[in-house]
Design a protein around this motif. Structure first.
Motif, short mmCIF file in Angstrom:
data_model
loop_
_atom_site.label_atom_id
_atom_site.label_comp_id
_atom_site.label_asym_id
_atom_site.label_seq_id
_atom_site.Cartn_x
_atom_site.Cartn_y
_atom_site.Cartn_z
N GLN A 171 21.14 22.66 55.66
CA GLN A 171 22.54 22.81 56.03
C GLN A 171 23.36 23.43 54.91
OE1 GLN A 171 24.53 19.19 57.62
NE2 GLN A 171 26.42 20.28 57.16
N THR A 173 22.32 25.90 53.09
CA THR A 173 22.01 27.33 52.92
C THR A 173 22.98 28.15 53.75
OG1 THR A 173 20.43 27.34 54.75
CG2 THR A 173 19.56 26.81 52.57
N ASP A 174 23.14 29.39 53.36
CA ASP A 174 24.09 30.28 54.03
C ASP A 174 23.64 30.56 55.47
OD1 ASP A 174 26.40 31.81 54.11
OD2 ASP A 174 25.34 33.65 53.59
N ARG A 175 24.61 30.65 56.35
CA ARG A 175 24.39 31.03 57.74
C ARG A 175 23.52 30.05 58.53
NH1 ARG A 175 22.38 36.83 58.26
NH2 ARG A 175 23.22 36.66 60.35
N PHE A 176 23.59 28.77 58.14
CA PHE A 176 22.91 27.73 58.91
C PHE A 176 23.92 27.13 59.88
CE2 PHE A 176 21.31 23.35 59.56
CZ PHE A 176 20.00 23.63 59.94
N ASP A 177 23.73 27.39 61.16
CA ASP A 177 24.62 26.82 62.17
C ASP A 177 24.23 25.36 62.41
OD1 ASP A 177 26.17 29.04 62.64
OD2 ASP A 177 24.89 29.81 64.23
N TYR A 178 25.24 24.52 62.48
CA TYR A 178 24.96 23.09 62.60
C TYR A 178 26.07 22.40 63.36
CZ TYR A 178 24.44 18.21 61.43
OH TYR A 178 24.30 16.86 61.54
N SER A 179 25.72 21.50 64.25
CA SER A 179 26.75 20.63 64.82
C SER A 179 26.20 19.25 65.10
CB SER A 179 27.36 21.23 66.09
OG SER A 179 26.58 20.94 67.21
N GLN A 180 27.03 18.25 64.82
CA GLN A 180 26.74 16.87 65.24
C GLN A 180 27.93 16.45 66.08
OE1 GLN A 180 26.37 15.16 61.25
NE2 GLN A 180 28.39 14.20 61.44
N SER A 181 27.62 15.98 67.27
CA SER A 181 28.70 15.71 68.22
C SER A 181 28.44 14.36 68.90
CB SER A 181 28.69 16.86 69.24
OG SER A 181 29.45 16.53 70.35
N TYR A 182 29.40 13.46 68.79
CA TYR A 182 29.23 12.10 69.31
C TYR A 182 29.88 11.93 70.67
CZ TYR A 182 27.46 10.59 64.80
OH TYR A 182 26.68 10.44 63.68
N LEU A 183 29.23 11.13 71.52
CA LEU A 183 29.87 10.72 72.76
C LEU A 183 30.93 9.66 72.44
CD1 LEU A 183 27.04 10.26 75.42
CD2 LEU A 183 28.67 12.13 75.19
N PRO A 184 31.93 9.53 73.31
CA PRO A 184 32.88 8.42 73.10
C PRO A 184 32.26 7.06 73.41
CG PRO A 184 33.46 9.71 75.06
CD PRO A 184 32.31 10.42 74.41
N PHE A 235 33.62 3.19 73.44
CA PHE A 235 34.11 2.33 72.36
C PHE A 235 35.52 1.85 72.66
CE2 PHE A 235 30.77 4.52 69.98
CZ PHE A 235 30.25 3.49 69.21
N SER A 285 25.95 4.35 68.03
CA SER A 285 26.62 5.52 68.59
C SER A 285 25.58 6.50 69.14
CB SER A 285 27.48 6.19 67.52
OG SER A 285 26.71 6.43 66.37
N ASP B 174 29.78 7.20 60.64
CA ASP B 174 29.43 7.18 62.06
C ASP B 174 30.53 7.84 62.90
OD1 ASP B 174 27.76 6.53 64.19
OD2 ASP B 174 28.80 4.65 64.58
N ARG B 175 30.09 8.55 63.93
CA ARG B 175 31.00 9.15 64.92
C ARG B 175 31.92 10.22 64.34
NH1 ARG B 175 34.01 4.85 68.16
NH2 ARG B 175 34.27 6.54 69.64
N PHE B 176 31.47 10.91 63.30
CA PHE B 176 32.22 12.04 62.77
C PHE B 176 31.67 13.31 63.42
CE2 PHE B 176 33.09 15.36 59.52
CZ PHE B 176 34.45 15.15 59.37
N ASP B 177 32.47 13.94 64.25
CA ASP B 177 32.05 15.19 64.89
C ASP B 177 32.21 16.33 63.89
OD1 ASP B 177 31.32 14.20 67.34
OD2 ASP B 177 33.30 14.43 68.21
N TYR B 178 31.19 17.18 63.83
CA TYR B 178 31.23 18.24 62.84
C TYR B 178 30.47 19.46 63.35
CZ TYR B 178 30.26 20.92 58.66
OH TYR B 178 30.18 21.95 57.76
N SER B 179 31.03 20.64 63.12
CA SER B 179 30.22 21.85 63.36
C SER B 179 30.57 22.93 62.35
CB SER B 179 30.39 22.36 64.79
OG SER B 179 31.54 23.16 64.90
N GLN B 180 29.54 23.62 61.91
CA GLN B 180 29.72 24.84 61.12
C GLN B 180 28.98 25.92 61.88
OE1 GLN B 180 27.92 23.40 57.41
NE2 GLN B 180 26.05 24.56 57.81
N SER B 181 29.70 27.01 62.15
CA SER B 181 29.15 28.03 63.02
C SER B 181 29.43 29.40 62.41
CB SER B 181 29.83 27.86 64.39
OG SER B 181 29.68 28.98 65.17
N TYR B 182 28.38 30.18 62.21
CA TYR B 182 28.51 31.47 61.53
C TYR B 182 28.54 32.62 62.53
CZ TYR B 182 27.71 29.24 57.04
OH TYR B 182 27.84 28.47 55.92
N SER B 285 29.33 35.65 54.17
CA SER B 285 29.22 35.30 55.58
C SER B 285 30.56 34.75 56.09
CB SER B 285 28.10 34.28 55.77
OG SER B 285 28.30 33.19 54.89
#
Lengths: 466, 466
Positions: A171, A173-184, A235, A285, B174-182, B285
């Motif tokens: 994560q 490194t350059d140009r690494f797309d990442y997302s973590q997304s939680y349900l409510p 929650f 979660s 916990d429950r932190f929504d996050y995205s990095q998008s290139y 980038s």
């Protein structure tokens, strides 16, 4: 040239299966697991966390010779057992006669895979925690008993789950797309013990669901004749959407009991430790992790590390095990051998990562969509009618119609992304068929195959499916 | 009760402005900056990186008394100067007569803010790097000259940019929504020096754009009569979409020159150090970071730390400075004072985070959308016609039509999320107006206000705008 070991992070089912299949091919896998050896702590004897294993998982396990053994200790669930508020239960088959998903103990499966890996000579280093990966130098940092040592790797596979250390390094490194997304929503595990006569307290031949719109409870049978229940609940309360109780609001005994007695009336008498379990068990979660690329030189993430998904399609571990099966196919196709260099490995991992990524994305979305299906749609008359029609279509127009659920669950050679695309097209077609039946036939004729078959056939034909 | 300092991470423009405005209110801000003091290193005298500052930024700077000073050293850009492949240049006004965005040196602005902060007694600790934040304990870890010390904080503001240490710590909760998008594009800075006569080599009264479909070059004027150019180009070639050269493919002098001479013909003679700059300057980038929640107890991220966006609307820093203005409004509304407790602060930060988040999301999307506008649409006849119509509508139907660009850039009291929603509705209306003009009037009458005004008026009326 000396043999170069393949390092794996994480001794979960995915890491162990990968190690076993690499060892079969003559490689030297080494597993680093941050936790102590859970087999020694008797967690297996405790209350089980179970999961639904289906054909994709079994096909992958078959390569390790474990398919039959795991299936024999699992409990087949050929369909859903849907509970309404009055306690009426309706059975909805998952597929055709003889098709089922299996309730399997997660710990039991993991122990079998660890035992098999070790018996084949794969070292598993427990309490060996990866604290960082220096990707550009092909080095991993391992902490054991408070000391950190650097270890060079030839190949590194990150099978270390939703909070993967290898992915963490990627994560940055350059140009690494990442997302973590939680349900409510969060979830909480609860328990239905065997009856006083030592029997299952409910029908064990299915996955029990109490669908309640925005939330639901489910229950899977265990070999000890208990059920593990899971409550999925927002929650926070959200009265506008029919959620008058959030997990955070359920505090007093009264509040908890009132909520369960209203929504899960028929289950309450079967849950003698409900209040205790509700308080003692943590609320967890539900995260979806998406990222790209999965590979970096001779390192690659797979399983939950690459695509942590919500549990509502019962595919999380199936998908992880399938990752291993597909990676091994690519290893074989490329002719990798124990002396292959890093570049050859990097090429295979690149192919794996790019071709498999669309499947990870598809199952992540399917799992999110299926939550809505489970908690809401299974109680909807239109949905129930659709399930009936699907069964009819599979029977009568076999080969022209395979339900999405069947493709995902029972047809492991259909890639997830293909199933997803098919599912989108099929739902549009199904909506047209149901609309036509509703418009042209009186309610009492909706089961009359002589009248509905021609409609189905015309629409299948018009959509180019015949 | 003793006063409790407010710790800020990062001495960029956002951190400095926040510190200055807190100090004005009697608080004790302390800034920790991981870099050395760049003012001592003469970076200001070097080649400038400039940015477009507009009314939102100026309104926020006004609170520090810096609006007039910054505007006086900036270069006004009242519109776009669009270069076609043949070197023809077309001017497209950004707004009404007298409205402009300003090309400002990023370093120069930052130095002024650092000077002002220090002159008002705000300590800036340079080379003081935050390595981690223990959120539950309200402690930050600071590394200075190789030593790490723990520091308790009463309030912590993360103004530490796109790679924020505070956000990193939040991401593990916990429950932190996050995205990095290139984006698939990178950018490279290039240079047009003053002419041999010491003059601007091109018209300085605008932002130059060479739109080329999937990619583009832009140039902003500097006070030293040079221009800073930026090439935005996909990393990889993509022939199907008209990108025959990726940044990664441009290697030899020949390849670079051939590419520039074909696409940016009129600029090449003005760029004597093109080949040198192209090789020497790094390729960067373009990331969009979205996350939620921005606050955790008495800590909060703002500016790029909370919402790093792509630069195509020229709003990145404007948005960050506006964050500070809005936070100070909330501080004042809540009556926070230097002895306010952490709970009072936590409430204000929670309000800030939840009410401001939709604006961060809106400007992130607007910035992505505007890339397509800049690199592609500005060269499209329909777009050029729309710009003309918008000017006419603003003039003739004033109050009934404010172009989206104007709302975002020149109307700082319209929240971004409101501008975004308005923009969506307006585009649908504008499409109807243009379609009607095209259908009902011959081409030579498209400028005839006697014929087009009634159409505009009818559609405005039909849409409920009058």
């Amino acid at each position: 040239m000396p043999m170069s070991p393949v390092h794996l992070l994480g001794a979960g089912p995915v890491g162990c299966l990968a190690a076993i299949l690499l060892k079969q091919r003559g490689f030297e896998p080494i597993i680093h697991e941050r936790r102590p050896d859970s087999r020694r702590e008797g967690a297996y004897g405790g209350r089980s966390i179970n999961l639904a294993l289906s054909n994709r998982g079994f096909l992958a396990l078959a390569a390790a010779g474990l398919e039959a053994e795991i299936q024999s200790v699992g409990l087949p669930m050929p369909g859903r057992l849907v509970h309404d508020r009055q306690g009426h239960v309706q059975f909805q088959a998952y597929g055709k006669e003889g098709q089922a998903i299996y309730s399997v103990s997660r710990a039991g499966l993991n122990y079998k895979l660890m035992d098999l890996a070790e018996s084949q000579g794969v070292p598993i280093h427990f309490e060996s925690r990866c604290t960082d990966v220096l990707l550009a130098q092909n080095q991993l940092l391992l902490e054991h008993q408070g000391k950190i040592r650097h270890e060079s790797y030839h190949v590194l596979l990150g099978t270390d789950g939703a909070y993967s250390a290898l992915r963490n390094a990627m994560q940055k490194t350059d140009r690494f797309d990442y997302s973590q997304s939680y349900l409510p929503h969060g979830y909480k595990e609860l328990h239905i013990p065997p009856s006083s006569a030592g029997e299952f307290a409910m029908d064990p031949d299915g996955l029990h669901i109490w669908p309640r719109g925005q939330y639901m409870m489910i229950a899977l049978p265990n070999p000890d004749r208990s059920f593990t229940c899971t409550l999925f609940q927002p929650f926070e309360a959200d009265p506008e959407r029919g959620v008058d109780q959030g997990l955070e609001n359920l505090r007093s005994d009264e509040e908890i009991l009132r909520f369960f007695e209203r929504d899960f009336q028929d289950a309450v008498p079967l849950m003698p430790t409900l209040l205790d379990d509700f308080r003692k068990n943590t609320t967890s979660s539900l995260v979806t992790v998406r990222c790209s690329p999965w590979n970096y030189g001779p390192s690659c993430i797979l399983g939950d590390a690459a695509h942590a998904i919500v549990p509502f399609y019962g595919q999380g571990l199936n998908c992880g095990l399938e990752d291993v099966r597909i990676l091994m196919e690519l290893v074989d196709q490329a002719g990798l051998h124990p002396k292959s260099n890093q570049e050859a490995w990097a090429n295979v991992l690149e192919t794996f990562a790019t071709t498999r990524k669309p499947d990870g994305d598809a199952i992540a979305q399917l799992a999110l969509d299926n939550f809505i299906e489970m908690r809401d749609k299974v109680a909807d008359p239109r949905f129930v009618f659709q399930k009936k029609l699907e069964a009819r279509m599979q029977e009568q127009f076999s080969g022209q119609w395979t339900p999405l659920y069947t493709q995902v669950t029972f047809e492991p050679l259909t890639p997830y992304h293909q199933a997803y695309r098919n599912g989108q097209m099929q739902q549009a077609l199904m909506d047209r068929i149901i609309d036509r039946i509703h418009e042209s036939l009186p309610g009492e004729e909706h089961d009359n195959v002589d009248l509905i078959d021609p409609i189905i056939q015309q629409e299948l034909h018009a959509s180019g499916q015949t």
